[in-house]
Enzyme design. Structure first.
Site, PDB file in Angstrom:
ATOM      1  N   HIS A  68      -5.928  -2.168  -6.660  1.00 57.32           N
ATOM      2  CA  HIS A  68      -4.872  -1.536  -5.841  1.00 57.32           C
ATOM      3  C   HIS A  68      -4.386  -0.251  -6.487  1.00 57.32           C
ATOM      4  O   HIS A  68      -3.262  -0.188  -6.955  1.00 57.32           O
ATOM      5  CB  HIS A  68      -3.700  -2.512  -5.696  1.00 57.32           C
ATOM      6  CG  HIS A  68      -2.840  -2.263  -4.494  1.00 57.32           C
ATOM      7  ND1 HIS A  68      -1.734  -1.436  -4.516  1.00 57.32           N
ATOM      8  CD2 HIS A  68      -2.909  -2.733  -3.240  1.00 57.32           C
ATOM      9  CE1 HIS A  68      -1.150  -1.425  -3.336  1.00 57.32           C
ATOM     10  NE2 HIS A  68      -1.844  -2.210  -2.546  1.00 57.32           N
ATOM     11  N   PHE A  69      -5.034   0.768  -6.608  1.00 58.43           N
ATOM     12  CA  PHE A  69      -6.368   1.123  -6.161  1.00 58.43           C
ATOM     13  C   PHE A  69      -7.090   1.724  -7.356  1.00 58.43           C
ATOM     14  O   PHE A  69      -6.455   2.421  -8.144  1.00 58.43           O
ATOM     15  CB  PHE A  69      -6.305   2.129  -5.006  1.00 58.43           C
ATOM     16  CG  PHE A  69      -5.625   1.557  -3.793  1.00 58.43           C
ATOM     17  CD1 PHE A  69      -6.336   0.790  -2.887  1.00 58.43           C
ATOM     18  CD2 PHE A  69      -4.280   1.754  -3.575  1.00 58.43           C
ATOM     19  CE1 PHE A  69      -5.716   0.269  -1.755  1.00 58.43           C
ATOM     20  CE2 PHE A  69      -3.649   1.232  -2.454  1.00 58.43           C
ATOM     21  CZ  PHE A  69      -4.363   0.485  -1.543  1.00 58.43           C
TER      22      PHE A  69
END
Length: 190
Positions: A68-69
Site C-alpha cells: 500500500h503502495f
C-alpha cells in the site's frame, strides 16, 4: 460534554492533564497486540474531563507498506481509523472502569458507529498527533467521541503549497464505542 473542545484545544491542554501513558501501559487497556496495536503512546490525557492527546509514528517498516503502495507508500485510512478506535477504547475504559475479563460476564468493546473524513495521504516517516475527546457518555456502557489527527510539522494546513492547495486534517470524525458482554456476540465465533 466538551462541546467547545477540538484538536487545537487538546494540543493546548497537553502537558497540563493527568500525564502520559507509555506504550507498555497502553497495552493494559487494550486486547490488541503487535502488529495490530496502533497506539505508540499517550502524550497526555484527562479521564475526568474526557480527552486524550496521542502520538503515532508511521514507520516505513509497518507491514502495510508492502502492498500500500510499493511505488509511493500511503498509510491506509482503515489503519488510521483503527488507531483512533484504540485510543477511543483507552478513553472509554479510563473514564469508566476496566473490562471484566473472565467468565460469563466477560466484556468487550465494539464500534457502534464511526464517521470519518480524510484530508490528505499519510506517508511513512511522519508523526501523527491525534486528539480524541468525549462528547457524550451514557453511564459506563456507551461513549460518543470526536477525533482528529494531523501530521506534525506539516505546513500546508494553514498555508497553501506551491499549487495553491491547503489541506484539512489527515482524518477527522466521530466515533461511538460500546462496552458489551462478549456472550451477546455468540454465534459470530469470537
Amino acid at each position: 460534554m466538551n462541546e467547545d473542545m477540538n484538536f487545537h484545544t487538546i494540543l493546548e491542554k497537553s502537558g497540563s492533564g493527568q500525564g502520559p501513558i507509555t506504550h507498555t501501559d497502553c497495552k493494559s487497556y487494550l486486547r490488541h497486540t503487535h502488529p495490530m496495536l496502533g497506539v505508540d503512546q499517550i502524550a497526555d490525557h484527562d479521564f475526568e474531563t474526557g480527552w486524550i492527546h496521542a502520538v503515532r509514528a508511521i514507520s516505513c517498516s509497518d507491514p502495510v507498506f508492502a502492498g500500500h503502495f510499493p511505488d509511493a507508500g500511503v498509510y491506509p485510512g482503515t489503519s488510521i481509523n483503527q488507531d483512533v478506535n484504540q485510543i477511543g477504547i483507552i478513553l472509554l475504559i479510563g473514564m469508566t472502569s476496566a473490562l471484566k475479563e473472565d467468565g460469563a460476564g466477560q466484556e468487550i468493546t465494539a464500534v457502534k458507529g464511526v464517521s470519518s473524513t480524510f484530508g490528505h495521504p499519510v506517508p511513512p516517516g511522519c508523526l501523527l498527533d491525534i486528539g480524541v475527546w468525549a462528547t457524550a457518555k451514557e453511564g459506563s456502557k456507551t461513549i460518543d467521541m470526536k477525533f482528529e489527527a494531523r501530521m506534525r510539522d506539516f505546513p500546508f494546513y494553514n498555508k497553501p503549497n506551491k499549487f495553491g492547495l491547503s489541506f484539512p486534517a489527515a482524518i477527522a470524525g466521530e466515533l461511538t464505542l460500546v462496552r458489551t458482554k462478549r456472550k451477546f456476540y455468540d454465534g459470530i465465533g469470537l
